[in-house]
Scaffold this active site. Structure first.
Site, PDB file in Angstrom:
ATOM      1  N   TYR A  61     -42.674  -9.953  44.939  1.00  0.00           N
ATOM      2  CA  TYR A  61     -42.959 -11.200  44.205  1.00  0.00           C
ATOM      3  C   TYR A  61     -43.429 -10.979  42.767  1.00  0.00           C
ATOM      4  O   TYR A  61     -43.883 -11.927  42.121  1.00  0.00           O
ATOM      5  CB  TYR A  61     -43.973 -12.042  44.996  1.00  0.00           C
ATOM      6  CG  TYR A  61     -43.338 -12.625  46.240  1.00  0.00           C
ATOM      7  CD1 TYR A  61     -42.488 -13.719  46.153  1.00  0.00           C
ATOM      8  CD2 TYR A  61     -43.534 -12.043  47.485  1.00  0.00           C
ATOM      9  CE1 TYR A  61     -41.873 -14.240  47.271  1.00  0.00           C
ATOM     10  CE2 TYR A  61     -42.927 -12.555  48.613  1.00  0.00           C
ATOM     11  CZ  TYR A  61     -42.091 -13.654  48.505  1.00  0.00           C
ATOM     12  OH  TYR A  61     -41.460 -14.164  49.618  1.00  0.00           O
ATOM     13  N   MET A  62     -43.298  -9.742  42.274  1.00  0.00           N
ATOM     14  CA  MET A  62     -43.540  -9.443  40.863  1.00  0.00           C
ATOM     15  C   MET A  62     -42.295  -8.757  40.310  1.00  0.00           C
ATOM     16  O   MET A  62     -42.295  -7.568  39.978  1.00  0.00           O
ATOM     17  CB  MET A  62     -44.771  -8.550  40.715  1.00  0.00           C
ATOM     18  CG  MET A  62     -46.051  -9.165  41.242  1.00  0.00           C
ATOM     19  SD  MET A  62     -46.727 -10.399  40.139  1.00  0.00           S
ATOM     20  CE  MET A  62     -47.540  -9.323  38.955  1.00  0.00           C
ATOM     21  N   ASP A  82     -39.450 -19.429  44.773  1.00  0.00           N
ATOM     22  CA  ASP A  82     -40.880 -19.136  44.755  1.00  0.00           C
ATOM     23  C   ASP A  82     -41.594 -19.917  43.653  1.00  0.00           C
ATOM     24  O   ASP A  82     -41.053 -20.118  42.559  1.00  0.00           O
ATOM     25  CB  ASP A  82     -41.074 -17.628  44.526  1.00  0.00           C
ATOM     26  CG  ASP A  82     -42.520 -17.200  44.599  1.00  0.00           C
ATOM     27  OD1 ASP A  82     -43.134 -17.361  45.674  1.00  0.00           O
ATOM     28  OD2 ASP A  82     -43.047 -16.724  43.566  1.00  0.00           O
ATOM     29  N   VAL A 108     -42.423 -22.973  42.584  1.00  0.00           N
ATOM     30  CA  VAL A 108     -41.704 -23.951  41.752  1.00  0.00           C
ATOM     31  C   VAL A 108     -42.639 -24.900  41.014  1.00  0.00           C
ATOM     32  O   VAL A 108     -42.190 -25.680  40.161  1.00  0.00           O
ATOM     33  CB  VAL A 108     -40.691 -24.752  42.593  1.00  0.00           C
ATOM     34  CG1 VAL A 108     -39.622 -23.827  43.156  1.00  0.00           C
ATOM     35  CG2 VAL A 108     -41.386 -25.527  43.715  1.00  0.00           C
ATOM     36  N   ARG A 109     -43.929 -24.844  41.289  1.00  0.00           N
ATOM     37  CA  ARG A 109     -44.903 -25.601  40.487  1.00  0.00           C
ATOM     38  C   ARG A 109     -44.902 -25.140  39.030  1.00  0.00           C
ATOM     39  O   ARG A 109     -45.387 -25.838  38.148  1.00  0.00           O
ATOM     40  CB  ARG A 109     -46.318 -25.406  41.029  1.00  0.00           C
ATOM     41  CG  ARG A 109     -46.692 -26.248  42.223  1.00  0.00           C
ATOM     42  CD  ARG A 109     -48.039 -25.808  42.770  1.00  0.00           C
ATOM     43  NE  ARG A 109     -49.041 -25.642  41.738  1.00  0.00           N
ATOM     44  CZ  ARG A 109     -50.120 -24.884  41.850  1.00  0.00           C
ATOM     45  NH1 ARG A 109     -50.323 -24.185  42.958  1.00  0.00           N
ATOM     46  NH2 ARG A 109     -51.009 -24.799  40.871  1.00  0.00           N
ATOM     47  N   GLU A 128     -40.877 -23.776  47.061  1.00  0.00           N
ATOM     48  CA  GLU A 128     -42.280 -23.659  47.484  1.00  0.00           C
ATOM     49  C   GLU A 128     -43.154 -24.377  46.454  1.00  0.00           C
ATOM     50  O   GLU A 128     -43.474 -23.823  45.406  1.00  0.00           O
ATOM     51  CB  GLU A 128     -42.679 -22.185  47.578  1.00  0.00           C
ATOM     52  CG  GLU A 128     -44.130 -21.990  47.988  1.00  0.00           C
ATOM     53  CD  GLU A 128     -44.768 -20.727  47.393  1.00  0.00           C
ATOM     54  OE1 GLU A 128     -45.719 -20.211  47.998  1.00  0.00           O
ATOM     55  OE2 GLU A 128     -44.324 -20.278  46.315  1.00  0.00           O
ATOM     56  N   SER A 185     -53.272 -27.899  46.553  1.00  0.00           N
ATOM     57  CA  SER A 185     -54.313 -28.301  47.490  1.00  0.00           C
ATOM     58  C   SER A 185     -54.169 -29.763  47.902  1.00  0.00           C
ATOM     59  O   SER A 185     -53.787 -30.625  47.100  1.00  0.00           O
ATOM     60  CB  SER A 185     -55.692 -28.089  46.850  1.00  0.00           C
ATOM     61  OG  SER A 185     -56.719 -28.509  47.733  1.00  0.00           O
ATOM     62  N   TRP A 219     -41.758 -39.655  54.307  1.00  0.00           N
ATOM     63  CA  TRP A 219     -41.184 -40.342  53.144  1.00  0.00           C
ATOM     64  C   TRP A 219     -39.751 -39.924  52.868  1.00  0.00           C
ATOM     65  O   TRP A 219     -38.914 -40.747  52.517  1.00  0.00           O
ATOM     66  CB  TRP A 219     -42.032 -40.052  51.895  1.00  0.00           C
ATOM     67  CG  TRP A 219     -43.218 -40.937  51.743  1.00  0.00           C
ATOM     68  CD1 TRP A 219     -43.604 -41.953  52.577  1.00  0.00           C
ATOM     69  CD2 TRP A 219     -44.183 -40.884  50.698  1.00  0.00           C
ATOM     70  NE1 TRP A 219     -44.748 -42.526  52.113  1.00  0.00           N
ATOM     71  CE2 TRP A 219     -45.128 -41.900  50.957  1.00  0.00           C
ATOM     72  CE3 TRP A 219     -44.347 -40.087  49.580  1.00  0.00           C
ATOM     73  CZ2 TRP A 219     -46.213 -42.130  50.118  1.00  0.00           C
ATOM     74  CZ3 TRP A 219     -45.429 -40.311  48.743  1.00  0.00           C
ATOM     75  CH2 TRP A 219     -46.347 -41.329  49.009  1.00  0.00           C
ATOM     76  N   TRP A 220     -39.461 -38.645  52.976  1.00  0.00           N
ATOM     77  CA  TRP A 220     -38.125 -38.149  52.622  1.00  0.00           C
ATOM     78  C   TRP A 220     -37.756 -37.050  53.608  1.00  0.00           C
ATOM     79  O   TRP A 220     -37.689 -35.871  53.266  1.00  0.00           O
ATOM     80  CB  TRP A 220     -38.132 -37.620  51.199  1.00  0.00           C
ATOM     81  CG  TRP A 220     -36.796 -37.601  50.537  1.00  0.00           C
ATOM     82  CD1 TRP A 220     -35.564 -37.685  51.140  1.00  0.00           C
ATOM     83  CD2 TRP A 220     -36.528 -37.480  49.134  1.00  0.00           C
ATOM     84  NE1 TRP A 220     -34.567 -37.630  50.209  1.00  0.00           N
ATOM     85  CE2 TRP A 220     -35.114 -37.506  48.972  1.00  0.00           C
ATOM     86  CE3 TRP A 220     -37.328 -37.351  48.000  1.00  0.00           C
ATOM     87  CZ2 TRP A 220     -34.503 -37.404  47.720  1.00  0.00           C
ATOM     88  CZ3 TRP A 220     -36.722 -37.254  46.768  1.00  0.00           C
ATOM     89  CH2 TRP A 220     -35.326 -37.290  46.622  1.00  0.00           C
ATOM     90  N   ASP A 241     -47.586 -15.901  53.408  1.00  0.00           N
ATOM     91  CA  ASP A 241     -48.811 -16.118  52.626  1.00  0.00           C
ATOM     92  C   ASP A 241     -49.940 -16.686  53.478  1.00  0.00           C
ATOM     93  O   ASP A 241     -51.078 -16.223  53.420  1.00  0.00           O
ATOM     94  CB  ASP A 241     -48.537 -17.082  51.467  1.00  0.00           C
ATOM     95  CG  ASP A 241     -47.749 -16.434  50.343  1.00  0.00           C
ATOM     96  OD1 ASP A 241     -48.013 -15.255  50.041  1.00  0.00           O
ATOM     97  OD2 ASP A 241     -46.868 -17.096  49.776  1.00  0.00           O
ATOM     98  N   TRP A 247     -40.220 -34.687  76.797  1.00  0.00           N
ATOM     99  CA  TRP A 247     -39.330 -35.332  77.754  1.00  0.00           C
ATOM    100  C   TRP A 247     -37.969 -35.586  77.100  1.00  0.00           C
ATOM    101  O   TRP A 247     -37.869 -35.736  75.881  1.00  0.00           O
ATOM    102  CB  TRP A 247     -39.890 -36.680  78.217  1.00  0.00           C
ATOM    103  CG  TRP A 247     -41.189 -36.632  78.952  1.00  0.00           C
ATOM    104  CD1 TRP A 247     -41.381 -36.666  80.299  1.00  0.00           C
ATOM    105  CD2 TRP A 247     -42.511 -36.592  78.383  1.00  0.00           C
ATOM    106  NE1 TRP A 247     -42.722 -36.635  80.620  1.00  0.00           N
ATOM    107  CE2 TRP A 247     -43.438 -36.586  79.455  1.00  0.00           C
ATOM    108  CE3 TRP A 247     -42.993 -36.536  77.074  1.00  0.00           C
ATOM    109  CZ2 TRP A 247     -44.806 -36.556  79.245  1.00  0.00           C
ATOM    110  CZ3 TRP A 247     -44.368 -36.500  76.868  1.00  0.00           C
ATOM    111  CH2 TRP A 247     -45.268 -36.507  77.947  1.00  0.00           C
TER     112      TRP A 247
END
Length: 660
Positions: free
Chosen positions: A318-319, A439, A441-442, A464, A468, A534-535, A547, A657
């Site tokens: 991840y680096m 990875d 995506v924020r 991803e 919080s 919602w979606w 993680d 069921w």
């Protein structure tokens, strides 16, 4: 159409009528609008169209508003509950680019249409509302109204053409009058298709032309309906939806096959995360996983997510450093190709883990800062965002949150996007990846993701977006709408081309199971409280990953309750993801049984959930009227009725069921 013109600047700023009668004063709206004097009346040769339909899954009103007005068009809007037409703010979710105006209304910047002039937006409103109210701002201090009043679109109670409450004459949606008389038969869609989907369109907003006879008006309205019907077909059958979930639901969502799109695959996918935080340590992970390909296929998985393939400063991948060097701690490029080939032979699609937000540099700049890149993509510090204090980039400011451990890439740079698109296309061709797990995506705008996906044409993609949830004094709030709204906003920014991990649902499951508070699993509307409520087709549900669990344990699922979590996500809509550590554990047979039940009942990403119970010690739901389930120590039995239920599975604090 009438323009409320350019009055004095002080009064015109952010002022607008929100009353059905502009002459009537309403003390409840004091400070909310000022009546603007009419400077002049202008004929406009543009159109405003509104279509309304009921979502068969949720019974909500789906409103599609479009216009060919040029420039940035802002819709100032609200809803009403009765004929008094008193403005209210509707419940979330709201479209992107929506802001609150003086706690009285909402303002949304309409999205520009791709490949054509004009703009549009889609609104999802609750079923108990009487009307949709709006006016349009086409320039600063210039507002577009309907014959001096707010536009009013009746909901639920009427399927007639939208009319002013002061004028009973039907009017044409286009301002072009007699000059426009298009022949819809020239459309690319057949008459049979148009007839099939006319039921999707229930209302059209109208603008009066003034010189047209009644018969002519009726013909024009019919023509407009046919045009919108054709457009609705292209939207609702599109493989790359651009609107919210209700807009992309098929007319009969329960009938397979659903059309493949990069956010849903076939709609029946079941994802396996094919590694954990320690998988790199053997140095031959690709070879080890290859031996499990047939077993994973027999368990019912259709997609596997592999670890990051590139050379990396950190062994987990991840680096990333040299993106074209695919000899990693997991194995060689040839072993990776062979692994992907083996999964394809057992009908499992393969996702590559693409780290696009950041990249580790090869060299220092003249100030001793690591921001010069080598390898095939030899970028300089223009590729690094300017507001990352650690790496002194010369690019533009970041379009998201910074990841402080490595230089954050500036995706606004044309050369960066060009290189990344070429790299992703190369991976698709050279390795055989079918799609992507994206990875962090924020860190960058979802619109760039849309660009990358349109270039690489993946079968399936998940992002991803992890932040919080909402807490008050350490206790998780019941209402997590703000949290899931942020995830939905990112999906919207990708134009619906990617799904996202449903972090909201994972967090709520934590609180519900840890504290025996199963009431948390229903929101205030009686729907699932995560993104899946919602979606659902864009929600990738999960309970653990490398993680949150594994040896990192950043946010570990409540111990001993994992199968309750899987009983939830494997029976509900969305695309469920199962963690490697759980697949190869004592839970394997129970997980396999749940997957088998999901497949034979054809539960898919758009399945319909009816929550039967959400109480302190039990949650229960019926899915597609085919499967009933409960989790928690409390009691639940599916109701007797047309269906006869037989118990299919039972484990620690869960039962499932099937209808027979």
């Amino acid at each position: 159409m009438m323009l409320a013109g350019e009055a004095s600047q002080s009064k015109a700023q952010d002022s607008i009528s929100a009353s059905s009668d502009p002459k009537q004063e309403d003390s409840s709206l004091e400070g909310f609008y000022d009546e603007l004097p009419l400077v002049k009346q202008l004929p406009l040769h543009n159109s405003v169209g509104v279509s309304v339909r009921k979502c068969r899954e949720t019974a909500k009103n789906i409103i599609y508003l479009e216009t060919d007005l040029p420039g940035d068009v802002v819709v100032h809007w609200g809803v009403c509950r009765d004929d008094a037409k008193n403005w209210e703010i509707p419940a979330a979710p709201h479209p992107p680019e929506t802001i609150l105006f003086k706690n009285k209304a909402l303002r949304t910047l309409l999205k520009q249409k791709e490949g054509s002039s004009g703009c549009s937006e889609l609104f999802t409103l609750d079923e108990d509302l009487a009307g949709f109210l709006f006016v349009l701002r086409i320039k600063e201090n210039i507002w577009l109204k309907y014959m001096g009043n707010d536009f009013f679109v009746p909901l639920s109670k009427s399927s007639s053409s939208v009319q002013s409450n002061k004028d009973s004459e039907a009017t044409h949606v286009s301002g072009k009058g007699e000059q426009e008389n298009e022949d819809v038969s020239g459309s690319a869609f057949t008459d049979g298709i148009i007839n099939e989907i006319r039921n999707l369109v229930s209302d059209i907003s109208s603008v009066k032309t003034g010189k047209t006879k009644t018969k002519k008006v009726q013909e024009s309205i019919l023509q407009e309906i046919e045009k919108l019907a054709a457009e609705a077909y292209s939207i609702f059958r599109s493989s790359t939806p651009t609107f919210s979930e209700e807009a992309v639901l098929l007319e009969e969502a329960t009938k397979p096959p659903l059309k493949v799109s990069s956010a849903t695959g076939s709609g029946y996918e079941i994802l396996c995360q094919g590694f954990n935080w320690e998988s790199h340590k053997s140095g031959r992970w690709y070879m080890e996983l290859k031996e499990k390909a047939k077993q994973l296929s027999s368990l019912g998985f259709t997609i596997i997510w592999l670890p990051p393939p590139t050379e990396s400063v950190s062994p987990e991948g991840y680096m990333p450093k040299d993106l074209y060097n695919l000899n990693s701690r997991y194995g060689t490029i040839d072993e990776l190709r062979d692994l992907v080939k083996n999964f394809h032979e057992v009908d499992i699609k393969v996702l590559g883990d693409a780290v696009l937000n950041h990249r580790c540099a090869h060299y220092k700049n003249q100030n001793g800062v690591w921001n010069i890149f080598g390898g095939r993509l030899s970028w300089d510090d223009r590729a690094v965002v300017a507001d990352d204090p650690h790496f002194q980039g010369r690019g533009n400011k970041s379009s998201g949150d910074n990841f402080h451990a490595a230089p954050n890439i500036d995706h606004s740079q044309d050369f960066v996007r060009k290189d990344l698109k070429e790299w992703m296309c190369w991976l698709r061709k050279e390795i055989g990846y079918d799609g992507w797990r994206l990875d962090f995506v924020r860190g960058f705008w979802g619109g760039y993701v849309k660009d990358y996906l349109e270039a690489s044409e993946p079968y399936f993609t998940v992002g991803e977006f992890w932040d919080s949830l909402s807490y008050t004094y350490g206790d998780m709030d019941h209402n997590q709408d703000a949290h899931r709204q942020r995830i939905v906003d990112w999906i919207n920014a990708t134009n619906g081309t990617a799904g996202a991990f449903d972090v909201t649902t994972k967090g709520i499951l934590h609180a519900a199971l840890e504290r025996c508070e199963y009431w948390r699993l229903s929101d205030e509307k009686g729907k699932p409280p995560g993104v899946v409520g919602w979606w659902p087709s864009r929600a990738i549900t999960f309970i653990e990953n490398h993680d949150t669990g594994s040896t990192q344990g950043h946010w570990r699922f409540p111990g001993g309750k994992e199968m309750q979590g899987y009983a939830y996500i494997l029976t509900h809509p969305g695309t469920p993801a199962v963690f490697y550590d759980h697949v190869f554990s004592h839970y394997q047979s129970e997980i396999a049984s749940l997957i088998s039940l999901r497949n034979r009942n054809k539960i898919h990403c758009r399945s319909i959930v009816k929550i039967a119970k959400a109480e302190r010690d039990v949650y229960a739901a019926v899915i597609d009227d085919k499967v009933a389930m409960k989790i928690g120590p409390g009691h639940y039995e599916p109701p007797s009725g047309p269906q006869r239920w037989s118990q299919a599975l039972e484990g620690r604090d869960y039962k499932v069921w099937e209808a027979s």
